[in-house]
Design an enzyme around this catalytic site. Structure first.
Site, PDB file in Angstrom:
ATOM      1  CE1 TYR A   1      -6.232  11.440  -6.240  1.00 39.26           C
ATOM      2  CE2 TYR A   1      -8.508  11.981  -5.749  1.00 39.26           C
ATOM      3  CZ  TYR A   1      -7.168  12.257  -5.635  1.00 39.26           C
ATOM      4  OH  TYR A   1      -6.757  13.351  -4.900  1.00 39.26           O
TER       5      TYR A   1
ATOM      6  CE  LYS B   1      -6.697  15.331  -2.023  1.00 41.92           C
ATOM      7  NZ  LYS B   1      -5.826  16.203  -1.189  1.00 41.92           N
TER       8      LYS B   1
END
Length: 259
Positions: free
Chosen positions: A160, A167
């Site tokens: 990720y 995020k």
């Protein structure tokens, strides 16, 4: 299916629809079923062709080009919403991007330009969107802003990469904007869905393993669907959630409590 919330008379902006399987498609469906009138945006002409079946199925006629890397397109969308509806009750931010090398590689190897691009499209675009729609929300006496995040903001998720940092910043922006816009009766929230297969997710290496783990380890042993996300979103933009702001709300069958 009868909606559990009421959005009659509300006008909403939904970004991020890419195809029938998009998170934003489930959001748009839930909001239309609840009675909202929607304006949707698409990134380019190629994307418009893919979302046309969604627009026709949901009866959405207001669809405008908006590329967050081109500031003039945000202004054009604002002008069209103001001219057509004169107000806005809610806006949904669902967009993210990172170069493949920065997504799959080590964070310590992230390029400066790749990091800046990922933050710009994935995080700062929410801030720009909020600034754009603020006057339209004020005309409704307040409203709701919702963005989409992921568990990788607070836990390390393999492959990720730099998106986890984006995020985390997105969730911080949610809290700060909730504080700043609260006096204007504008609520700001983030939704954190469990893993589900979308076009964006297909670019993450090993994503099938993430979905399998979510089914195995979550208390409810199920994968989230766009419809599940849509239901929570419709609630968060409805008057039923009028005092809910600044939070990150999980819809993941409980996976976040055991991951």
């Amino acid at each position: 299916m009868k909606s559990l919330v009421n959005l009659d008379g509300k006008v909403g902006l939904v970004t991020g629809i890419a195809n029938e399987k998009s998170i934003s498609t489930g959001v748009a469906e839930a909001c239309v079923e609840a009675g909202a009138k929607l304006v949707v945006t698409y990134q380019n002409d190629k994307t418009r062709a893919f979302i046309e079946p969604v627009l026709q199925r949901l009866g959405i006629t207001d669809a405008y080009l908006m590329d967050v890397t081109r500031p003039e397109t945000l202004g054009e969308v604002y002008e069209r919403i103001e001219a057509t509806h004169g107000k806005l009750d809610f806006a949904i931010h669902s967009m993210a991007f990172a170069k493949r090398d920065d997504l799959h590689g080590r964070v310590v190897d992230a390029s400066a330009d790749g990091f800046a691009m990922a933050m710009d499209v994935s995080t700062h675009s929410f801030i720009r969107l909020a600034k754009m729609v603020e006057p339209l929300l004020e005309k409704s006496g307040g409203g709701s802003l919702v963005t989409m995040t992921y568990l990788g903001s607070e836990k390390v998720i393999a492959n990720y990469g730099v998106m986890g940092l984006c995020k985390a910043a997105l969730e911080a922006a949610t809290r700060y904007m909730a504080y700043e816009l609260g006096p204007k009766n504008i609520r700001v929230n983030a939704i954190s869905p469990g893993p589900l297969m979308t076009r964006a997710a297909s670019g993450i290496a090993g994503f099938d393993g993430l979905m399998a783990a979510a089914v195995e380890r979550s208390p409810m042993h199920r994968l989230v669907t766009p419809e599940d996300i849509g239901g929570l979103t419709a609630f968060l933009v409805s008057d039923a959630s009028r005092l809910i702001t600044g939070g990150v709300h999980f819809v993941d069958a409980g996976y976040n409590i055991v991951a």
